[in-house]
Design an enzyme around this catalytic site. Structure first.
Site, mmCIF file in Angstrom:
data_model
loop_
_atom_site.group_PDB
_atom_site.id
_atom_site.type_symbol
_atom_site.label_atom_id
_atom_site.label_comp_id
_atom_site.label_asym_id
_atom_site.label_seq_id
_atom_site.Cartn_x
_atom_site.Cartn_y
_atom_site.Cartn_z
ATOM 1 N N HIS A 64 7.269 6.651 4.602
ATOM 2 C CA HIS A 64 6.124 6.707 5.537
ATOM 3 C C HIS A 64 6.488 7.466 6.822
ATOM 4 C CE1 HIS A 64 2.659 5.614 7.926
ATOM 5 N NE2 HIS A 64 3.414 4.909 8.740
ATOM 6 N N HIS A 89 8.738 5.676 14.673
ATOM 7 C CA HIS A 89 7.566 5.018 15.273
ATOM 8 C C HIS A 89 7.384 3.548 14.891
ATOM 9 C CE1 HIS A 89 5.367 6.111 11.519
ATOM 10 N NE2 HIS A 89 4.580 5.113 11.833
ATOM 11 N N GLU A 93 8.593 -2.127 16.154
ATOM 12 C CA GLU A 93 7.667 -3.159 15.681
ATOM 13 C C GLU A 93 8.212 -3.936 14.486
ATOM 14 O OE1 GLU A 93 3.036 -3.261 14.538
ATOM 15 O OE2 GLU A 93 3.777 -1.615 15.745
ATOM 16 N N ASP A 94 8.888 -3.215 13.573
ATOM 17 C CA ASP A 94 9.234 -3.851 12.293
ATOM 18 C C ASP A 94 10.709 -4.194 12.106
ATOM 19 O OD1 ASP A 94 6.602 -3.573 11.651
ATOM 20 O OD2 ASP A 94 6.840 -1.725 10.516
ATOM 21 N N ASP A 155 -0.109 9.221 11.659
ATOM 22 C CA ASP A 155 0.196 7.915 11.060
ATOM 23 C C ASP A 155 -1.024 7.396 10.298
ATOM 24 O OD1 ASP A 155 1.511 5.398 10.655
ATOM 25 O OD2 ASP A 155 0.478 4.577 12.408
ATOM 26 N N ASP A 275 -26.301 24.748 2.347
ATOM 27 C CA ASP A 275 -25.015 25.340 2.745
ATOM 28 C C ASP A 275 -23.861 24.466 2.263
ATOM 29 O OD1 ASP A 275 -25.864 23.397 4.396
ATOM 30 O OD2 ASP A 275 -25.369 24.380 6.286
#
Length: 740
Positions: A64, A89, A93-94, A155, A275
């Protein structure tokens, strides 16, 4: 966590390195000094931090960040700092990395970007939604460093591309949020390619049937389209070459979402969307000769094909607010078909595809003044600094300013002011300065005196008239549309309200002293209940403004303790949490509609009138149980984006005994006995109850709306097929009741 997957560790390691090398190859042309080293360090740091993590698909998590970094380089055109930030990134957080670690290892710039990308912790409170708060936090960093938003879009794009493996209700929530906020944001930052893909992917999950239908149609007509484009280009290319221009000409189909929107808006089938694709002519030319080259190529195209004079759009002389420049015209081919032609230079095309990042690349230190995109970002910063507005209110204001087309007007001295379409003289005044807006009493548009709410048209010259005695009032909010004007007026009114409320509070304190009561929560609750005010602030304000007679206050001493009126809104978070918990406990699986309603209390939403077979979801309301909405409901996107935590999966049970109201439109040529044939099919052949029918005929064209009670979507489709086969009826289709 990876046990469920059979993993070939060696093969995975090779794949991770393959993806990393692909990223490096793409970034190589602009790498300087130690850039490759820093990127390598970020890659190994992320690979180590995420080594035991997997995505829902079963793939290693590190795929990712690598893909997000690749999108940043290949599709947005960002550089080393962004690649490093994209690779890292998710580590704060993880994993157990902190922002301090990031700053120590990779510097303050990367740390700030990652901080902007990291979700805020904390539970969503009463009036805010977690998503709205995250979005707002991200925008705060936008005003400091645009890369935060661009990486966030990369992301989100990768998440949308890999949404397949998520559960259905998560897909709906993420797709709605994408459509509601991220696609408009990509549009505003000039990232057309990403905006289009986000809209299409969002539609793929929100309205799968329609998406697949249009995708198949586009694919089926591919061969025929390529032939058409080749024939169209041939004569134009020949003349352009003779004139010595170096150009690239390509035809590209319109996006699935924009075709679907056209079909809905104009109420036409796929075959009649005129169109379906656009021809783009990209000229390689020096910047100083761009304008002349574009108009020259335009004259070559219109020598070969007749243009539609109403469809010329010149965004070269005045670019759009997101820096988009291009010349658009629609021409008639010799086969009688309209085709949109877009003429632009390589630089303009780069900016249109890569948006803000490309705009930065071409922005020369010596360029005159700020671009409209920089001015827009400055205005976002300004509205963010007025910080006491609730997150959801802010997101709504912000969003309404994302997709607006622009209107161009001039000050008396000839300065160009760009405003959203639909702006009035008062918006213009606030755009000049909040002080000018606050004391605006009227305006002169093209030397003619007009009122504050007069709408501005392209090319108007506007002079604002002010008075030191003028003050903003509540009525102004009814006609201003720019977030700067709305925020300034609300700020002023809040200040005024606070002033009046503090005077009111003094009066209340004096009155309570007379009846020997203290001003505490209990007394305030009793007063609010007795006078029916919304909140303590409103109560004090009403007293201060004389709307509540202070003499009445002594009557509250007669109100019994137990009559304390519990206000709905003070209980909202608990009620919502309780209702959500109850609903989820009652059915950990989806809420089954049509079964025993004692389990969970639900109602069908009036805004979209779902019927069995429609794709639906449940929404926990504060005071009205669970409401069932269609996923294509006009309100669905907003509910899912702002209140994702209140969404419940729902599906229909097969045994359905209830009849649901649906609307069918029939269009065709009028003839004797037409109405009889329609009612015959509905009432006699299909034994369906009809609630109402309205018919319009105009010069032999027949249009009817029929409201019928049906069991489910397949029942409705059978009826539509039968009605469509009546002699003289050209089309029959379901219409959404909220459109009428």
């Amino acid at each position: 966590m990876g046990d469920a997957f059979v993993v070939d560790v060696e093969e995975e390691k090779k794949e991770i390195l393959r993806r990393y090398r692909r990223l490096l190859r793409r970034a190589k042309p602009f790498l300087k000094d130690d850039d490759a080293k820093i990127i390598r360090k970020a890659f190994f740091t992320a690979a180590e931090a995420h080594k035991d993590m997997r995505r829902k698909t079963g793939e290693p998590y590190i795929y990712h960040p690598i893909e997000v970094a690749y999108i940043c380089v290949a599709e947005i055109g960002l550089g080393t700092t962004s690649i490093v930030s994209a690779l890292l990134h998710d580590v704060v957080e993880d994993t157990d990395w902190s922002l301090g670690d990031v700053e120590r290892e990779f510097g303050v710039k990367v740390m700030r970007i990652i901080d902007g990308l990291t979700k805020i912790s904390g539970v969503p409170g009463e009036s805010m939604s977690e998503q709205a708060e995250n979005f707002r936090k991200m925008l705060l960093t936008l005003s400091k460093d645009t890369r935060v938003i661009l990486i966030k879009l990369a992301d989100r794009l990768h998440n949308m591309r890999t949404l397949e493996s998520m559960q259905r209700h998560k897909q709906l929530k993420i797709a709605s949020e994408t459509f509601y906020l991220y696609a408009p944001l990509a549009h505003r930052l000039g990232l057309y390619a990403i905006k289009t893909e986000l809209e299409d992917l969002s539609m793929k999950y929100r309205e799968a049937d329609e998406y697949n239908y249009i995708a198949k149609k586009i694919n089926d007509t591919k061969e025929e389209r390529s032939r058409f484009i080749r024939n169209f280009i041939r004569p134009v290319q020949k003349t352009i070459n003779e004139q010595g221009y170096k150009v690239e000409i390509k035809g590209r189909p319109k996006s699935i979402y924009s075709i679907a929107t056209k079909m809905k808006k104009q109420n036409v089938p796929f075959e009649e969307v005129y169109d379906l694709f656009a021809i783009r002519i990209i000229i390689d030319v020096e910047e100083e000769n761009e304008k002349a080259a574009c108009w020259h190529v335009y004259s070559i195209v219109t020598d070969n094909y007749t243009p539609n004079p109403d469809r010329l759009r010149d965004w070269i002389s005045i670019p759009k607010a997101n820096s988009y420049e291009s010349l658009h015209t629609t021409v008639m081919t010799n086969k009688g078909q309209w085709v949109e032609v877009q003429i632009r230079t390589r630089r303009m095309d780069d900016i249109a595809e890569k948006g803000y990042a490309a705009h930065w690349k071409y922005k020369d230190g010596a360029s005159s003044g700020e671009s409209s995109l920089d001015l827009w970002i400055a205005s976002v910063r300004e509205s963010l600094e007025q910080n006491d507005i609730s997150a959801i209110e802010f997101v709504d204001d912000f969003r309404s300013n994302l997709f607006q087309e622009e209107v161009y007007a001039f000050t008396p001295k000839g300065k160009l002011i760009t405003l959203p379409n639909g702006s009035c003289a008062l918006d213009f005044a606030f755009d000049i300065h909040t002080e000018v807006g606050g004391c605006c009493i009227g305006a002169k548009i093209n030397k003619k005196l007009v009122s504050l709410n007069t709408k501005i048209k392209n090319g108007d010259q506007v002079e604002i008239l002010t008075s030191s005695k003028q003050r903003p009032n509540e009525g102004w909010l009814k006609y201003v549309i720019t977030s700067k004007a709305i925020a300034s007026i609300k700020d002023y009114l809040k200040e005024e309200k606070k002033k009046a409320a503090s005077e009111g509070k003094e009066i209340v304190l004096r009155k309570l002293k007379q009846i020997k009561l203290d001003l505490n929560n209990d007394t305030i609750n009793r007063m609010i209940a007795y006078f029916g005010s919304e909140s303590p602030l409103d109560f004090f304000y009403e007293v201060g403004k004389g709307k509540i007679d202070p003499k009445e206050i002594k009557k509250i001493s007669d109100v019994k303790e137990e009559k304390k009126h519990k206000r709905k809104h003070s209980d909202q978070p608990n009620e919502v949490a309780h209702a959500t918990k109850k609903a989820k406990e009652a059915n950990d699986n989806p809420l089954i509609l049509g079964e025993d309603m004692d389990m969970v209390d639900y109602k069908f939403a009036n805004c979209c009138k779902p019927i069995p077979g429609d794709d639906v979801f449940g929404f926990v309301t504060v005071s009205d149980g669970i409401k069932i909405h269609r996923t294509s409901c006009p309100n669905a996107t907003e509910l899912m984006s702002n209140y994702g935590y209140r969404i419940i999966k729902a599906k229909w049970t097969s045994q359905q005994e209830i009849a649901f109201l649906a609307g069918i439109k029939v269009v065709g040529t009028d003839r004797l006995g037409m109405i009889n044939d329609i009612t015959q099919i509905i009432s006699n052949d299909l034994k369906v109850n009809m609630r109402s029918m309205s018919i319009d005929t105009d010069n032999g064209i027949f249009e009817g709306s029929v409201m019928v009670y049906v069991d489910d979507t397949s029942h409705l489709e059978t009826m539509i097929d039968k009605l469509g086969s009546i002699n003289g009826i050209e089309r029959a289709y379901r219409f959404d009741l909220y459109e009428d």
